[in-house]
Write a protein that holds these residues in place. Sequence first.
Motif, mmCIF file in Angstrom:
data_model
loop_
_atom_site.group_PDB
_atom_site.id
_atom_site.type_symbol
_atom_site.label_atom_id
_atom_site.label_comp_id
_atom_site.label_asym_id
_atom_site.label_seq_id
_atom_site.Cartn_x
_atom_site.Cartn_y
_atom_site.Cartn_z
ATOM 1 N N UNK A 126 11.318 -3.736 -11.052
ATOM 2 C CA UNK A 126 10.070 -3.357 -10.209
ATOM 3 C C UNK A 126 10.608 -3.151 -8.376
ATOM 4 N N UNK A 127 9.491 -2.612 -7.860
ATOM 5 C CA UNK A 127 9.488 -2.066 -7.313
ATOM 6 C C UNK A 127 9.087 -2.490 -5.809
ATOM 7 N N UNK A 128 8.441 -3.291 -4.928
ATOM 8 C CA UNK A 128 7.325 -3.796 -3.561
ATOM 9 C C UNK A 128 6.858 -3.004 -3.086
ATOM 10 N N UNK A 129 6.399 -2.151 -2.695
ATOM 11 C CA UNK A 129 6.211 -1.538 -1.166
ATOM 12 C C UNK A 129 4.700 -1.743 -0.422
ATOM 13 N N UNK A 130 5.222 -2.308 0.572
ATOM 14 C CA UNK A 130 4.116 -2.676 1.517
ATOM 15 C C UNK A 130 3.092 -1.346 2.013
ATOM 16 N N UNK A 131 2.011 -1.355 1.902
ATOM 17 C CA UNK A 131 1.069 0.053 2.667
ATOM 18 C C UNK A 131 0.741 -0.448 4.348
ATOM 19 N N UNK A 132 0.869 0.817 5.061
ATOM 20 C CA UNK A 132 -0.115 1.001 5.755
ATOM 21 C C UNK A 132 -1.287 0.850 5.902
ATOM 22 N N UNK A 133 -1.808 0.245 6.731
ATOM 23 C CA UNK A 133 -3.326 -0.629 6.795
ATOM 24 C C UNK A 133 -3.968 0.932 7.098
ATOM 25 N N UNK A 134 -4.893 0.716 6.833
ATOM 26 C CA UNK A 134 -6.308 1.965 7.257
ATOM 27 C C UNK A 134 -6.380 3.338 5.653
ATOM 28 N N UNK A 135 -5.857 2.415 4.433
ATOM 29 C CA UNK A 135 -5.826 3.833 3.137
ATOM 30 C C UNK A 135 -6.858 3.327 2.399
#
Length: 171
Positions: A126-135
């Motif tokens: 399991x891998x969690x990735x914080x996405x950038x703003x503005x998607x």
Amino acid sequence: MGKKKSSVPVETASPRRQLSPFGANDMLAPFSRLRDEFDRMFDDRPGNALASRWMQKFYDNVDPLVELRDKKDEYELVAEVPGMGSDDIEIKLSDSMLRISGEKTETHEEDGESFMFSERQYGSFERLIKLPNGIDDKKISADVKDGLLIVHIPKSPEAIQKERKIPIRAS
């Protein structure tokens, strides 16, 4: 004519090991033996059960390697998932966190076959990735091909318009 004897003394090799004046070689001998034992214990030869268990624990905790690329109109997340298909992987989005999880199952042996050793990785991740703003989270899509999971994360139109180049002055 007779032979002249040499006046230069000749040293003979001693079968005993020369020690330093402080006995350093003797003091380090137990540590050298301990290191040899550890090396032997973790030797990764086929059939070494302890090393195989130790290496398996190491591999069980390895998550897929990922890259997050900033392209003009989207972000592209690429994850290495060798030997896995779309049915083996799940992707979820919640509060700007992209959760990639999956499981690679072990293939079963045929009758009369047995493994000498295996370096392949099996198990779940399991891998969690914080996405950038503005998607634009409604248009996220993903493909898996040739051992790579590619997640397309489009930027929102507002985020694309807000982006501007900052000039750099020379000092």
